[in-house]
Write an enzyme that holds these catalytic residues in place. Structure first.
Site, mmCIF file in Angstrom:
data_model
loop_
_atom_site.group_PDB
_atom_site.id
_atom_site.type_symbol
_atom_site.label_atom_id
_atom_site.label_comp_id
_atom_site.label_asym_id
_atom_site.label_seq_id
_atom_site.Cartn_x
_atom_site.Cartn_y
_atom_site.Cartn_z
ATOM 1 N N HIS A 162 0.805 -1.217 0.000
ATOM 2 C CA HIS A 162 0.000 0.000 0.000
ATOM 3 C C HIS A 162 0.839 1.268 0.000
ATOM 4 C CE1 HIS A 162 -3.310 -2.803 0.612
ATOM 5 N NE2 HIS A 162 -3.960 -1.905 -0.080
ATOM 6 N N ARG B 275 -10.531 3.774 -1.466
ATOM 7 C CA ARG B 275 -9.967 3.051 -0.311
ATOM 8 C C ARG B 275 -10.156 3.917 0.938
ATOM 9 N NH1 ARG B 275 -5.828 1.501 -4.373
ATOM 10 N NH2 ARG B 275 -5.666 -0.763 -4.360
ATOM 11 N N ARG C 70 -15.502 1.752 -0.957
ATOM 12 C CA ARG C 70 -15.214 0.471 -0.302
ATOM 13 C C ARG C 70 -15.156 0.703 1.202
ATOM 14 N NH1 ARG C 70 -9.711 -2.657 -1.389
ATOM 15 N NH2 ARG C 70 -8.897 -1.066 0.010
ATOM 16 N N GLU D 253 -11.459 -11.157 -3.984
ATOM 17 C CA GLU D 253 -10.000 -11.041 -3.849
ATOM 18 C C GLU D 253 -9.384 -12.184 -3.056
ATOM 19 O OE1 GLU D 253 -9.046 -7.229 -2.127
ATOM 20 O OE2 GLU D 253 -10.635 -7.359 -0.642
ATOM 21 N N ASN E 247 -4.757 -7.571 -6.576
ATOM 22 C CA ASN E 247 -3.608 -7.456 -5.656
ATOM 23 C C ASN E 247 -3.677 -8.566 -4.618
ATOM 24 O OD1 ASN E 247 -3.223 -5.105 -7.042
ATOM 25 N ND2 ASN E 247 -4.069 -3.785 -5.455
ATOM 26 N N ASP E 248 -4.858 -8.720 -4.035
ATOM 27 C CA ASP E 248 -4.998 -9.769 -3.035
ATOM 28 C C ASP E 248 -5.277 -11.125 -3.661
ATOM 29 O OD1 ASP E 248 -4.492 -8.684 -0.454
ATOM 30 O OD2 ASP E 248 -6.259 -7.429 -0.708
ATOM 31 N N ARG F 131 2.355 -9.848 -1.062
ATOM 32 C CA ARG F 131 2.390 -8.740 -2.019
ATOM 33 C C ARG F 131 3.373 -7.643 -1.614
ATOM 34 N NH1 ARG F 131 -3.628 -6.072 -1.303
ATOM 35 N NH2 ARG F 131 -2.692 -4.151 -2.061
HETATM 36 C C1 PEP Z 1 -6.910 -5.583 -4.400
HETATM 37 O O1 PEP Z 1 -6.660 -6.358 -3.471
HETATM 38 O O2 PEP Z 1 -6.709 -5.854 -5.590
HETATM 39 C C2 PEP Z 1 -7.450 -4.239 -4.127
HETATM 40 C C3 PEP Z 1 -7.818 -3.448 -5.107
HETATM 41 O O3 PEP Z 1 -7.509 -3.843 -2.830
HETATM 42 P P1 PEP Z 1 -6.240 -3.345 -1.981
HETATM 43 O O4 PEP Z 1 -5.096 -3.138 -2.913
HETATM 44 O O5 PEP Z 1 -6.618 -2.078 -1.300
HETATM 45 O O6 PEP Z 1 -6.017 -4.474 -1.030
HETATM 46 MG MG MG Z 2 -7.400 -5.973 -1.507
#
Ligand code: PEP
Ligand code: MG
Length: 585
Positions: free
Chosen positions: A191, A298, A334, A433, A456-457, A467
């Site tokens: 992040h 977010r 979200r 995710e 991402n997750d 990640r």
């Molecule tokens: C993800 O996980 O792809 C996502 C968009 O959420 P974040 O990156 O905030 O975990």
């Molecule tokens: Mg995520």
């Protein structure tokens, strides 16, 4: 001159001096300071000592009143050590004669005392070793706090070099003076990297031993497209990067001219491009680049930018601002996704052993219902002002989705009783995710109003790749056939129930992967605003049937390496100069 290679996470080229932020919990490198900086180090040491003695006196008084004088006596030893010239003298001498930082001198001298005590035959001395280590950590943490405070009020424009940065540290930076980031650790989708993209500053993570080899004001080049950092560049290198920076600026301007045009393929397939945001201010950039709305807000950054929980009014004001800036365009809010690498002060004080598998995201909200309801009230109130959708993160089982929806209905009843306006039909969707949600997407599609795939997750949990960890960054591959199959199934389930489905992970902004997503049937992508223009350029030069063909072939491979090689090849054929003068993230 030395070059460090890392992971390019936010595009652009920075040329300028460094400001270094060490992580005192990991290591304290020996760093020289210029002669003119010695007085400053001595002053920093004195401030840290005063703060440490204040802390200890407070603790001593508390312990004396709750456990009695004997128990409090140990703190007398601590306070005594912090005013003992036998300890302080050598620290000051080392700063002056060796011209080192206050952190390093304190670390060394306390360490030497601990060694001396540890070698004594008498047990009562040996037990003091832990006390000395505690004292050292306390003084050093005040010195680190002093550095972090300075970073919020820098007096020169710098590229910050750090061991590692948390998202909350990153958002607290003095934005006028912090123009780039480079860290020893970190991954593309950590992040901190996402925040760097949101702030629009070049960033490179996972550079290895960069920070121990940089001192404040060392000249740097941070290239967030190529993923490299040059320390102490020579004249020729500087001139090359300056020319490169200018070329990229001109190229970016040419891309921005596409803002007014639709993202439509040559055979008429329309792709909706939305933007991801962490702060409402990012919306103007999305609109400027031709984005159609916000596909992911977010909201946990409302928590990360303040010391305490935001109030309902603070939530509402942020959402209202978004709705106003969007002026009729859709906003997907979200609900908070705290935990893992985004934690509040109280979460930081009780760290989890495995935070990515812990009490994060919707799990945290369902355990903190009053906090969750505060946010739900604010989202619902904002739904009366414009097109708002609500999205729950990290749903892994139907019961979580049901509980979340139940709580929303509960809050709706409260608002209705109070006569507060809201949209009773606000769409309530979920992020897909984790593999369990993707595998069960047919069941979820019966109860969720929409899906947004969070790669991402999804990649992290499907491939078991952290990640945020640069050591396994090479394994974090969204093009892995297992991930593609999950996405294909999610899109199919959504289509069968006729619910909207989009993708909002960072990889939706990468050219090759976005072709795959469209080929798999996705028609809405939400990406960091900087990625919108180049996606428009890409989609306007391909046809939908080609995307489908590419996706069919890609998903038929057994290995992710084959998929990646195939995609690179296809992309080269479609766009001979896919990303402009340099790489592009
Ligand atoms: C993800 O996980 O792809 C996502 C968009 O959420 P974040 O990156 O905030 O975990
Ligand atoms: Mg995520």
């Amino acid at each position: 001159m030395e070059t460090y290679y890392g992971i390019a996470v936010s595009p652009g080229i920075f040329i300028g001096p460094a400001f270094v932020l060490d992580d005192a919990r990991r290591s304290i490198p020996r760093r020289h300071v210029p002669a003119a900086g010695v007085t400053r180090q001595l002053e920093r040491l004195e401030r840290a000592l005063v703060k440490s003695v204040d802390d200890l006196s407070r603790v001593q008084a508390d312990v004396a009143s709750s456990l009695g004088k004997d128990a409090a006596a140990i703190f007398g030893f601590h306070i005594g050590m912090l005013s003992d010239e036998a300890v302080l003298g050598p620290i000051r001498d080392m700063i002056q004669s060796d011209r080192t930082t206050a952190e390093y001198a304190a670390h060394r001298v306390f360490g030497e005392w601990a060694e001396r005590f540890g070698a004594m035959p008498d047990d009562s001395f040996r037990t003091k070793v832990t006390d000395l280590n505690d004292l050292s950590a306390r003084v050093i943490s005040h010195l680190a706090g002093d550095r972090a405070d300075r970073l919020q009020h820098l007096d020169y424009s710098a590229g910050v070099v750090a061991t590692e940065l948390t998202p909350s540290q990153t958002v607290a930076f003095d934005r006028e003076h912090v123009h780039a980031l480079a860290t020893d650790f970190g991954g593309l989708t950590s992040h901190m990297s996402i925040v760097a993209r949101a702030l629009g500053i070049p960033a490179v993570v996972g550079c290895g031993a960069l920070s121990p080899n940089v001192t404040d004001e060392t000249m740097l080049v941070i290239d967030g497209d190529e993923g490299l950092v040059v320390v102490d560049p020579d004249e020729q290198t500087l001139a090359d990067f300056e020319r490169e920076r200018e070329q990229r600026r001109v190229y970016q301007l040419s891309l921005n001219e596409l803002a007014e045009l639709e993202a439509v393929t040559t055979d008429g397939v329309r792709i909706e491009l939305h933007g991801n945001i962490e702060f409402p201010d990012e919306i103007s950039d999305i609109i400027e680049k031709g984005g159609l709305g916000v596909g992911l807000y977010r909201t946990e950054f409302l928590y990360l930018t303040r010391e305490r929980e935001p109030t309902e009014t603070e939530h509402f004001e942020a959402y209202k601002k978004c709705v106003e800036l969007l002026d009729g365009r859709p906003l997907t809010i979200r609900t908070v996704d705290l935990g893992a690498d985004k934690y509040t002060q109280s979460q930081a004080e009780n760290p989890e052993r495995n935070p990515f598998l812990g009490l994060r995201s919707i799990r945290y909200c369902l355990k903190n219902i009053p906090m969750f309801k505060t946010q739900l009230r604010a989202i619902l109130r904002a739904s009366a002002l414009g097109p708002v959708r609500m999205m729950f993160p990290l749903i892994t089982s139907l019961s979580e989705l049901r509980q979340a929806r139940y709580l929303v209905h509960d809050v709706m009843e409260d608002l209705a009783e109070e006569g507060v306006a809201f949209d009773r039909n606000v769409p309530m969707g979920m992020m897909v995710e984790v593999p369990s949600a993707a595998i069960q997407s047919a069941a979820f599609a019966r109860e969720a109003d929409f899906f947004s795939v969070g790669t991402n997750d999804l990649v992290q949990y499907t491939l078991a790749v952290d990640r945020t960890n640069e050591r396994v960054a090479g394994l974090f591959n969204p093009q892995h056939p297992a991930v593609l199959k999950l996405i294909r199934d999610v899109v199919r389930s959504a289509r069968r129930r006729d619910i909207p489905v989009s993708c909002c992970g960072e990889s939706a902004g990468s050219l090759g992967f976005s072709l795959l997503l469209v080929g798999l049937g996705l028609r809405t992508l939400s990406v960091p605003s900087g990625g919108i223009p180049r996606l428009k350029r890409l989609f306007r030069s391909v046809d939908g049937t080609t995307c489908e063909r590419i996706a069919r072939r890609a998903i038929s491979f057994d290995s992710d390496i084959e998929v990646s090689a195939y995609l690179r090849d296809q992309l080269r054929k479609l766009l001979p100069d896919p990303q402009g003068p340099r790489g592009g993230v």
